[in-house]
Design an enzyme around this catalytic site. Structure first.
Site, PDB file in Angstrom:
ATOM      1  N   GLU A  56      11.942  13.249  -0.304  1.00 39.31           N
ATOM      2  CA  GLU A  56      10.775  12.343  -1.034  1.00 39.31           C
ATOM      3  C   GLU A  56       9.429  13.379  -0.304  1.00 39.31           C
ATOM      4  O   GLU A  56       8.658  13.333  -1.253  1.00 39.31           O
ATOM      5  CB  GLU A  56      10.865  11.133  -0.807  1.00 39.31           C
ATOM      6  N   TYR A  87       9.104  16.153   0.315  1.00 38.97           N
ATOM      7  CA  TYR A  87       8.818  17.547  -0.086  1.00 38.97           C
ATOM      8  C   TYR A  87       8.632  17.266  -1.842  1.00 38.97           C
ATOM      9  O   TYR A  87       8.042  18.053  -2.352  1.00 38.97           O
ATOM     10  CB  TYR A  87       9.789  18.561   0.137  1.00 38.97           C
ATOM     11  N   THR A 119       7.306  26.936   5.748  1.00 34.50           N
ATOM     12  CA  THR A 119       6.001  26.360   5.457  1.00 34.50           C
ATOM     13  C   THR A 119       5.024  27.391   5.793  1.00 34.50           C
ATOM     14  O   THR A 119       3.972  27.575   5.283  1.00 34.50           O
ATOM     15  CB  THR A 119       5.853  25.033   6.320  1.00 34.50           C
ATOM     16  N   LYS A 169       4.240  29.964   3.489  1.00 34.77           N
ATOM     17  CA  LYS A 169       3.398  29.676   2.430  1.00 34.77           C
ATOM     18  C   LYS A 169       1.898  29.591   2.786  1.00 34.77           C
ATOM     19  O   LYS A 169       1.136  30.082   1.983  1.00 34.77           O
ATOM     20  CB  LYS A 169       3.768  28.085   1.841  1.00 34.77           C
ATOM     21  N   SER A 223      -1.262  26.979  -5.509  1.00 33.31           N
ATOM     22  CA  SER A 223      -0.769  28.367  -5.808  1.00 33.31           C
ATOM     23  C   SER A 223      -1.297  28.831  -6.998  1.00 33.31           C
ATOM     24  O   SER A 223      -1.276  29.890  -7.252  1.00 33.31           O
ATOM     25  CB  SER A 223       0.815  28.391  -5.743  1.00 33.31           C
ATOM     26  N   HIS A 273      13.305  11.978   3.566  1.00 31.98           N
ATOM     27  CA  HIS A 273      12.504  13.125   3.772  1.00 31.98           C
ATOM     28  C   HIS A 273      12.670  14.198   2.676  1.00 31.98           C
ATOM     29  O   HIS A 273      11.547  14.806   2.290  1.00 31.98           O
ATOM     30  CB  HIS A 273      13.423  13.729   4.962  1.00 31.98           C
ATOM     31  N   TRP A 297       6.910   0.045   3.944  1.00 34.03           N
ATOM     32  CA  TRP A 297       7.194   0.554   2.728  1.00 34.03           C
ATOM     33  C   TRP A 297       8.784   1.272   2.787  1.00 34.03           C
ATOM     34  O   TRP A 297       9.524   1.383   1.891  1.00 34.03           O
ATOM     35  CB  TRP A 297       6.558   1.751   2.070  1.00 34.03           C
ATOM     36  N   ARG A 343       1.786   1.150  15.226  1.00 29.01           N
ATOM     37  CA  ARG A 343       1.461   1.094  13.664  1.00 29.01           C
ATOM     38  C   ARG A 343       2.221  -0.173  13.322  1.00 29.01           C
ATOM     39  O   ARG A 343       2.711  -1.129  13.880  1.00 29.01           O
ATOM     40  CB  ARG A 343       2.218   2.040  12.769  1.00 29.01           C
ATOM     41  N   ASP A 374       6.630  21.655 -26.350  1.00 26.55           N
ATOM     42  CA  ASP A 374       6.551  20.026 -25.929  1.00 26.55           C
ATOM     43  C   ASP A 374       7.790  20.266 -25.165  1.00 26.55           C
ATOM     44  O   ASP A 374       8.457  21.094 -24.666  1.00 26.55           O
ATOM     45  CB  ASP A 374       6.965  19.094 -26.866  1.00 26.55           C
ATOM     46  N   HIS A 409      15.154  12.809  11.857  1.00 26.15           N
ATOM     47  CA  HIS A 409      14.085  12.962  12.835  1.00 26.15           C
ATOM     48  C   HIS A 409      13.021  11.747  12.666  1.00 26.15           C
ATOM     49  O   HIS A 409      12.098  11.797  13.207  1.00 26.15           O
ATOM     50  CB  HIS A 409      13.396  14.401  12.745  1.00 26.15           C
ATOM     51  N   HIS A 410      13.178  10.904  11.586  1.00 23.67           N
ATOM     52  CA  HIS A 410      12.551   9.873  11.523  1.00 23.67           C
ATOM     53  C   HIS A 410      13.227   8.561  12.487  1.00 23.67           C
ATOM     54  O   HIS A 410      12.687   7.414  12.523  1.00 23.67           O
ATOM     55  CB  HIS A 410      12.631   9.138  10.071  1.00 23.67           C
ATOM     56  N   SER A 437      13.087   6.113 -13.821  1.00 24.96           N
ATOM     57  CA  SER A 437      11.795   6.913 -14.596  1.00 24.96           C
ATOM     58  C   SER A 437      11.803   8.193 -13.790  1.00 24.96           C
ATOM     59  O   SER A 437      11.701   9.362 -14.617  1.00 24.96           O
ATOM     60  CB  SER A 437      10.553   6.181 -14.322  1.00 24.96           C
ATOM     61  N   SER A 438      11.941   8.485 -12.773  1.00 27.46           N
ATOM     62  CA  SER A 438      11.791   9.726 -11.733  1.00 27.46           C
ATOM     63  C   SER A 438      13.082  10.550 -12.299  1.00 27.46           C
ATOM     64  O   SER A 438      12.763  11.738 -12.561  1.00 27.46           O
ATOM     65  CB  SER A 438      11.925   9.654 -10.450  1.00 27.46           C
ATOM     66  N   HIS A 465       0.653  -1.178   0.091  1.00 24.67           N
ATOM     67  CA  HIS A 465       0.196  -0.155   0.069  1.00 24.67           C
ATOM     68  C   HIS A 465       0.811   1.448   0.050  1.00 24.67           C
ATOM     69  O   HIS A 465       0.628   2.174  -0.775  1.00 24.67           O
ATOM     70  CB  HIS A 465      -1.006  -0.011   1.329  1.00 24.67           C
TER      71      HIS A 465
END
Lengths: 383, 536
Positions: B265, B267, B338, B341, B278, B263, B152, B460, B116, B312-313, B179-180, B87
């Site tokens: 990722e 963002y 943040t 924004k 925006s 991390h 994950w 979890r 293009d 921090h993870h 790909s990315s 998932h």
């Protein structure tokens, strides 16, 4: 259209009401009651930050919802075309930064206090195994005590064949609780035998990953007696949800008494690997060992859950020459130089337990070798 | 961008219409396989992402079905772990990221006045790598031992115990990363080199800015993830011990490498969402974005900070106190840009002339709930509180507020906003509003209560739980099924719009002012801006 903000507010109100009624119904919705000073500090820190966040949140969204209410095209509001304002932009950068400093300062004190594991009264090593916790009392009163704590909840309750008990999934086997005296500084060393686990008791504000091959530590000083319950909090494989942690905090006198009893019990329970046992004795003992250590993977039926956890019923390894199953149990199964899910039980179980469980698996289900593996044979097989 | 002058005008666009509509040399399925057109490829990305969203969503429903009651009813623990793992991977890599690449493909060339993407064939290849990666992920379920059940995050050394499904997953991650990276190089090159005359960087729509910065994050972060999973692969099969203490390695090293990717990722997923919002908020406020320049600077600041906060993870792995303090201070700092924004979006709405069509509803929903997720992020950034909440449902609630109410809501806003331009037809506004309110309500029913079960101590990634968590889980499961079913309405709305929607006007939204609205007919022709517009 004009009802939208009302609806959003109604949703929020419903959620707040849900939380409030949850609390009223006795549902657990906040941090567990603190059982140590650090945990109490964490609670007040959390409350402080939550109040700040709530005030800011309401402040910011009051502006937004006022805008949603008042600056609508259908009310004929004409768009102002202003943009950019250096003063306000500096303000809304600097003020949050100042608020953050106001949060960071008190937090730093707790971080430092939480890390200070020096001068403990009692040191206990906890080892995470797939899927149980081993406790070794290393230093202080009770030195030398070992406890292996596995899930005390019967499989029948988990699989819905029996009603669930009060401490469902939060109970260990009989006399498997970790016992500590109240008011003493307890230092825990954490490590693991296979994969990463994590040891946590919320009431003490103490959580530390248990990492295979490394030793980390944490400390707590329980301030009240009672039984504190939790479970493993790092995904450690299929039985991750079934690894309870139970800590019993008792008075100093009770603790001294417990240490005495425990030591007596350990001496009495010390199995004698040199004396011969009968097949029946070993089978009875082996069934218990199997239920505590093997059943999660290989199943009560002995059919396992192939391909990862193979069947023991009808297995050629189990019923073949005695040294094959003995070797597997002592050393685990290593494939391509890597340990597999079949852990080495040589250090977790004694010779009598190993002999008993091997004998049991060779003479249960469809397996009928009719012979007993003696503890002396297991002892000889240890290198 | 109101300061736009077009030398060719709308009429020129219409005259060329016939020429614009041909789709290259192939028809049918081969048109899609061989296409190098940014609009076709954008469409492919968006449909792929929607299919993956359905697949990952189904897995979420299996999870929530199991958690409806304590005890094991629906699946066995092993399969449950496979569900949580897949998932997460499918939603992050298969659904959210491709969705925003789809937006980038459709919108960036039209927004900067380019014909293009810079590398058209590479663009085709970037997309067509994805179905293979998706297939590998799904195939892993059919391997002996099933898909990996490790979460994950693919933490070592649990990954070493997994079957061959783990290797398929590793290869899938490699392909997704490739790909990315290719897609990002394409986006960077397009934005830096193919802007229309006069379209300076600081005149670009903010969506292009957020994607430019995201693309740099991707190029920097994806190879790190590829390295981490490759080390896992060699630890599994080739005798190395990167993450095995017995051979001189360290399991925690994996976590450092993973989160150095992980991390940024966050963002990578959030910034394009910021970009969509925006565009949408100013359009429906009929008022320019309050602080365009400060939004660009805040986005860059977030991107840079995202590389120095990864641990921090990992507050509970046992870092030295200095490490904990550094990562805590650095993480709380992210709240500043943040905040800038959020304040900017609110200030944009302030004294505007607001209307509340579906894109705006989703943008406001995003603003409200993403900010809530930001605040729980601040709570989690504080070491002592995080030590209580790490690996509990509080974290699950937090990142679903960021990923679903953040990224997914923004993606919905974007689809409703641009669908008229893409298809030439309007969606059904009443149904769109229904979709928003159902999504909004069921999202909160599902995830808000998870804050409570997390605070109360529910770990979890467990298939079964102590009895005190039952009520919260029941509410959450009911919400999840409501949320999942509401998304079928979204599919219906899009299909209905494509088949029989009302014809969309040239400029579907009164307040929209970027080039695709002001300079192109509706629907956007197959080839647009073959002659660049001039922007003053």
């Amino acid at each position: 259209m004009a009802r939208k903000p009302v609806r959003i507010l109604a949703t929020l109100a419903a959620l707040a009401a849900a939380a409030a009624s949850g609390a009223a119904l006795g549902l657990e919705w906040n941090l567990r009651p603190a059982g140590s000073k650090i945990a109490a500090d964490i609670h007040s820190l959390h409350e402080y930050v939550m109040i700040l966040c709530t005030v800011i949140f309401i402040g910011v969204f009051a502006f937004m919802f006022y805008s949603v209410y008042a600056h609508r095209k259908d009310k004929g509001h004409k768009a102002a075309q202003f943009h950019e304002n250096t003063t306000i932009e500096i303000l809304w950068t600097v003020i949050p930064a100042l608020i953050l400093i106001g949060i960071a300062l008190p937090t730093t004190r707790t971080v430092i206090a939480q890390k200070d594991t020096s001068n403990p009264d009692l040191t206990i090593k906890v080892t995470g195994h797939q899927w149980k916790w081993g406790y070794d009392y290393l230093k202080g009163e009770g030195e030398g005590i070992n406890i292996m704590a596995s899930l005390g909840t019967p499989r029948d309750q988990i699989e819905g064949r029996a009603p669930k008990g009060e401490h469902y999934l939060l109970e260990v086997g009989k006399d498997e609780e970790m016992v500590v005296p109240v008011g003493k500084k307890i230092r825990m060393l954490t490590t693991a035998a296979d994969v990463i686990h994590s040891w946590w008791v919320p009431a003490f504000g103490a959580k530390q990953d248990a990492i295979p091959g490394f030793i980390r530590d944490l400390w707590f000083r329980p301030e009240k007696t009672g039984t504190f319950r939790s479970q493993c909090v790092e995904l450690c494989g299929k039985e991750h949800g079934f690894m309870p942690i139970v800590v019993k905090v008792v008075t100093q006198e009770e603790y001294t008494k417990w240490v005495g009893e425990r030591k007596k019990l350990m001496a009495a329970a010390a199995d004698d690997p040199s004396k011969p046992y009968t097949l029946e004795e070993l089978k009875v003992r082996g069934e218990k060992v199997y239920a505590a250590n093997c059943v999660a993977c290989h199943q009560a039926s002995g059919k396992g859950t192939p391909p990862v956890f193979p069947a023991l019923d009808g297995s050629k390894v189990v019923t073949g020459p005695k040294d094959a199953p003995t070797g597997v149990l002592l050393n685990g199964v290593v494939k391509d130089g890597k340990p597999t899910a079949m852990a080495a039980f040589g250090k977790q179980l004694n010779d009598v337990e190993l002999a008993a469980v091997i004998t049991f698996t060779r003479n249960n289900w469809g397996n009928k070798t009719g012979d007993a593996v003696q503890p002396a044979e297991v002892k000889a097989a240890r290198k | 961008m109101s300061a736009v002058v077009d030398n060719h005008g709308h009429a020129a666009g219409h005259d060329d219409h016939g020429h614009h509509d041909h789709h290259g040399g192939y028809g049918g399925i081969m048109r899609w396989v061989t296409t190098t057109n940014h609009k076709d490829i954008g469409t492919l990305y968006l449909w792929f992402s929607f299919i993956m969203f359905m697949v990952g969503g189904t897995m979420a429903l299996v999870i929530r079905a199991e958690l409806f009651s304590p005890g094991l009813q629906v699946v066995v623990p092993d399969f449950y772990n496979q569900m949580t793992t897949m998932h997460g991977l499918i939603m992050v890599f298969g659904a959210i990221m491709p969705a925003f690449v789809g937006f980038a493909n459709w919108q960036i060339p039209m927004m900067i006045g380019a014909p293009d993407m810079a590398f058209a064939r590479l663009n085709n290849w970037s997309f067509w790598l994805l179905p293979f990666a998706g297939a590998l992920l799904i195939l892993s379920f059919f391997m002996p031992g099933g898909a990996p059940g490790v979460g994950w995050t693919l933490y070592a050394p649990l990954t070493v115990q997994m079957g061959i499904g783990m290797d398929l997953t590793i290869f899938a991650v490699h392909i997704l990363g490739m790909s990315s990276i290719l897609g990002s190089i394409n986006i960077i090159t397009t934005i830096l080199n193919m802007r229309a005359p006069g379209m300076t960087l600081m005149k670009m729509p903010l969506f292009c800015w957020t994607w430019l910065i995201t693309a740099y994050l991707l190029v920097a972060a994806m190879p790190v993830l590829a390295g981490a999973v490759t080390m896992t692969l060699t630890d599994r099969h080739f005798g190395t011990s990167f993450f095995n203490a017995a051979g001189g390695g360290d399991p925690v090293l994996y976590q450092h490498i993973f989160w150095f990717f992980g991390h940024p990722e966050v963002y990578i997923i959030a910034l394009p969402a910021f970009g969509v919002v925006s565009q949408v908020i100013p359009a429906f406020s009929r008022k320019p974005l309050f602080g365009y320049a400060s939004m660009v600077y805040a986005t860059s600041a977030i991107a840079i900070l995202s590389f120095i906060v990864w641990a921090h993870h990992m507050y509970t792995v046992g870092m030295p106190v200095q490490g904990q303090l550094f990562f805590m201070y650095a993480t709380t700092l992210i709240a500043v840009p943040t905040g800038v924004k959020v304040f900017n979006w609110v200030a944009t709405m302030w004294k505007g002339s607001l209307t509340f069509e579906t894109p705006m509803l989703f943008a406001i929903g995003f603003l409200f709930l993403f900010t809530l997720g930001g605040f729980t992020g601040l709570v989690l950034s504080l070491v002592p509180i995080d030590i209580q909440l790490h690996d509990t449902y509080y974290v699950v609630a937090h990142f679903h507020y960021v990923m679903v109410a953040g990224a997914l809501f923004a993606a919905f806003a974007g689809v409703y906003f641009w669908l008229p331009k893409w298809t030439g037809r309007m969606y059904d506004e009443t149904l769109g509003k229904w979709h928003f309110w159902l999504t909004m309500i069921f999202f909160n029913v599902t995830f808000f209560v998870q804050h409570f079960s997390g605070l109360a101590g529910m770990p979890r990634r467990i298939p079964d739980y102590p009895l005190m968590f039952e009520t919260w889980n029941k509410i959450s499961s009911i919400g999840a099924f409501g949320f999942g079913l509401s998304q079928l309405l979204f599919l219906y709305i899009v299909l209905k719009a494509i088949r029989s929607g009302e014809k969309a006007p040239e400029k579907a939204w009164e307040g929209a002012d970027s080039l695709e609205w002001t300079h192109l007919p509706t629907p956007a022709p197959y080839h647009s801006f073959e002659t660049p517009p001039v922007v003053k």
